[in-house]
Design a protein around this motif. Structure first.
Motif, mmCIF file in Angstrom:
data_model
loop_
_atom_site.group_PDB
_atom_site.id
_atom_site.type_symbol
_atom_site.label_atom_id
_atom_site.label_comp_id
_atom_site.label_asym_id
_atom_site.label_seq_id
_atom_site.Cartn_x
_atom_site.Cartn_y
_atom_site.Cartn_z
ATOM 1 N N LEU A 193 0.836 -1.204 0.000
ATOM 2 C CA LEU A 193 0.000 0.000 0.000
ATOM 3 C C LEU A 193 0.869 1.253 0.000
ATOM 4 C CD1 LEU A 193 -2.532 -1.177 2.731
ATOM 5 C CD2 LEU A 193 -3.117 -0.718 0.338
ATOM 6 N N PRO A 194 1.668 1.462 -1.039
ATOM 7 C CA PRO A 194 2.554 2.631 -1.063
ATOM 8 C C PRO A 194 1.744 3.930 -1.099
ATOM 9 C CG PRO A 194 2.483 1.582 -3.216
ATOM 10 C CD PRO A 194 1.760 0.670 -2.279
ATOM 11 N N GLN A 195 2.277 4.943 -0.441
ATOM 12 C CA GLN A 195 1.545 6.209 -0.379
ATOM 13 C C GLN A 195 2.018 7.177 -1.460
ATOM 14 O OE1 GLN A 195 0.354 7.686 3.534
ATOM 15 N NE2 GLN A 195 1.698 6.167 4.446
ATOM 16 N N ASP A 196 2.416 6.646 -2.596
ATOM 17 C CA ASP A 196 2.833 7.497 -3.711
ATOM 18 C C ASP A 196 2.469 6.789 -5.020
ATOM 19 O OD1 ASP A 196 4.768 5.493 -4.127
ATOM 20 O OD2 ASP A 196 6.258 6.575 -2.949
ATOM 21 N N ALA A 197 3.045 7.228 -6.108
ATOM 22 C CA ALA A 197 2.676 6.714 -7.428
ATOM 23 C C ALA A 197 3.037 5.253 -7.636
ATOM 24 C CB ALA A 197 3.353 7.561 -8.516
ATOM 25 N N ARG A 198 3.824 4.657 -6.709
ATOM 26 C CA ARG A 198 4.201 3.259 -6.884
ATOM 27 C C ARG A 198 3.005 2.315 -6.841
ATOM 28 N NH1 ARG A 198 8.040 2.056 -2.242
ATOM 29 N NH2 ARG A 198 6.654 3.593 -1.258
ATOM 30 N N ALA A 199 1.862 2.767 -6.334
ATOM 31 C CA ALA A 199 0.671 1.926 -6.313
ATOM 32 C C ALA A 199 0.287 1.494 -7.733
ATOM 33 C CB ALA A 199 -0.493 2.656 -5.652
ATOM 34 N N GLY A 200 0.680 2.304 -8.712
ATOM 35 C CA GLY A 200 0.378 1.949 -10.102
ATOM 36 C C GLY A 200 1.338 0.935 -10.689
ATOM 37 N N ASP A 201 2.426 0.615 -9.970
ATOM 38 C CA ASP A 201 3.398 -0.361 -10.473
ATOM 39 C C ASP A 201 2.863 -1.770 -10.263
ATOM 40 O OD1 ASP A 201 5.046 1.748 -11.018
ATOM 41 O OD2 ASP A 201 6.292 1.503 -9.216
ATOM 42 N N PRO A 202 2.777 -2.557 -11.312
ATOM 43 C CA PRO A 202 2.259 -3.930 -11.145
ATOM 44 C C PRO A 202 3.241 -4.807 -10.373
ATOM 45 C CG PRO A 202 3.031 -3.590 -13.392
ATOM 46 C CD PRO A 202 3.095 -2.254 -12.716
ATOM 47 N N MET A 203 2.701 -5.742 -9.606
ATOM 48 C CA MET A 203 3.531 -6.705 -8.899
ATOM 49 C C MET A 203 4.119 -7.698 -9.898
ATOM 50 S SD MET A 203 1.274 -7.395 -5.439
ATOM 51 C CE MET A 203 2.539 -8.465 -4.736
ATOM 52 N N LEU A 204 5.271 -8.258 -9.564
ATOM 53 C CA LEU A 204 5.898 -9.243 -10.441
ATOM 54 C C LEU A 204 5.151 -10.568 -10.377
ATOM 55 C CD1 LEU A 204 9.677 -8.672 -9.614
ATOM 56 C CD2 LEU A 204 8.433 -7.907 -11.647
ATOM 57 N N GLY A 205 5.030 -11.230 -11.508
ATOM 58 C CA GLY A 205 4.457 -12.567 -11.542
ATOM 59 C C GLY A 205 2.990 -12.591 -11.153
ATOM 60 N N VAL A 206 2.544 -13.790 -10.757
ATOM 61 C CA VAL A 206 1.148 -13.986 -10.346
ATOM 62 C C VAL A 206 1.149 -14.756 -9.022
ATOM 63 C CG1 VAL A 206 0.241 -13.993 -12.693
ATOM 64 C CG2 VAL A 206 0.983 -16.141 -11.665
ATOM 65 N N PRO A 207 0.091 -14.589 -8.217
ATOM 66 C CA PRO A 207 0.041 -15.323 -6.946
ATOM 67 C C PRO A 207 -0.144 -16.823 -7.176
ATOM 68 C CG PRO A 207 -2.020 -14.162 -7.334
ATOM 69 C CD PRO A 207 -1.076 -13.711 -8.401
ATOM 70 N N LEU A 208 0.286 -17.611 -6.212
ATOM 71 C CA LEU A 208 0.094 -19.055 -6.277
ATOM 72 C C LEU A 208 -1.394 -19.383 -6.193
ATOM 73 C CD1 LEU A 208 2.887 -20.188 -3.779
ATOM 74 C CD2 LEU A 208 2.976 -20.300 -6.281
ATOM 75 N N ASP A 209 -1.794 -20.484 -6.848
ATOM 76 C CA ASP A 209 -3.182 -20.918 -6.691
ATOM 77 C C ASP A 209 -3.333 -21.648 -5.353
ATOM 78 O OD1 ASP A 209 -2.277 -23.604 -7.008
ATOM 79 O OD2 ASP A 209 -2.581 -23.508 -9.172
ATOM 80 N N ARG A 210 -4.583 -21.944 -4.982
ATOM 81 C CA ARG A 210 -4.855 -22.519 -3.660
ATOM 82 C C ARG A 210 -4.121 -23.839 -3.448
ATOM 83 N NH1 ARG A 210 -10.825 -22.449 -2.148
ATOM 84 N NH2 ARG A 210 -10.252 -20.435 -1.268
ATOM 85 N N GLU A 211 -4.108 -24.708 -4.444
ATOM 86 C CA GLU A 211 -3.451 -26.015 -4.301
ATOM 87 C C GLU A 211 -1.955 -25.840 -4.049
ATOM 88 O OE1 GLU A 211 -2.675 -30.124 -6.871
ATOM 89 O OE2 GLU A 211 -4.217 -28.711 -7.515
ATOM 90 N N SER A 212 -1.325 -24.922 -4.773
ATOM 91 C CA SER A 212 0.111 -24.683 -4.592
ATOM 92 C C SER A 212 0.402 -24.081 -3.219
ATOM 93 C CB SER A 212 0.635 -23.755 -5.690
ATOM 94 O OG SER A 212 0.475 -24.335 -6.965
#
Length: 221
Positions: A193-212
């Motif tokens: 939850l950055p308090q500047d423009a970094r909120a627009g930067d996408p996170m790397l990769g994708v989250p793990l699915d539930r099974e993983s």
């Protein structure tokens, strides 16, 4: 005694002394599992509670039955935390409150990761509590996305790994400084939850699915 008879015995209304013993066993088990993880045995719990092993087995057929009874309370507590966070009108503060709440819960409870793993194999009521939690927290995260205050790509599936990270710090620093985890929890929250423009930067990769996630948490629990 058959399995059906055993379940009927466990569901029967308890005398006052039996009810007190059951609550004592649950409180003791909650404390032991939180402090030492799920390697604790029913014998350990009986000794810690000051009751006979037979008293424990009369209330809980095995350790899995006892763990399942505690699972419900864990998810109820997390759902209550999500409800309180959702009442906050500011989207960023709402998500921050929930994140800090669940990090604190894990810092106190070593068995939380295993609760996540076991939830999908629990009673329907426990699965429903888990699914209700996912719905509530996803709504909090969606509101933060709509307000543009959370990193692009962040979602509910990221929480188990973040919680595990903060929990690892809590576990290794507990004896030295039981509040050390808060320093690193704040770093995680500021990254999400950055308090500047970094909120627009996408996170790397994708989250793990539930099974993983469940496989990963099972391997480290």
């Amino acid at each position: 005694m058959t399995t059906t008879d055993q379940h009927a015995e466990l569901e029967r209304p308890l005398r006052a002394d039996a009810a007190r013993n059951r609550e004592l066993i649950l409180q003791t088990a909650r404390k032991c599992f939180a402090e030492r993880g799920l390697s604790v045995t029913l014998n350990d719990i009986a000794h810690e509670a000051g009751v006979g092993v037979g008293t424990v087995y009369r209330r809980f057929a095995d350790k899995d039955s006892l763990i399942e009874a505690l699972l419900a309370t864990k998810f109820e507590a997390m759902n209550a935390a999500a409800e309180r966070a959702a009442e906050e009108t500011d989207p960023r503060e709402s998500l921050r409150l929930y994140l800090m709440g669940v990090f604190e819960f894990r810092a106190r409870d070593r068995a939380l990761a295993d609760a996540i793993v076991r939830a999908g194999k629990g009673r329907p009521s426990i699965v429903n509590e888990r699914d209700r939690l996912e719905t509530q927290v996803s709504a909090i995260i969606r509101r933060a996305h709509d307000a543009g205050v959370v990193r692009v790509g962040f979602d509910y599936r990221d929480l188990p790994m973040l919680t595990t990270m903060v929990g690892a710090v809590a576990d290794v620093t507990r004896a030295h400084d039981p509040n050390a985890w808060r320093r690193y929890a704040e770093l995680v929250i500021e990254a999400v939850l950055p308090q500047d423009a970094r909120a627009g930067d996408p996170m790397l990769g994708v989250p793990l699915d539930r099974e993983s996630i469940e496989r990963a948490l099972h391997a480290q629990s």
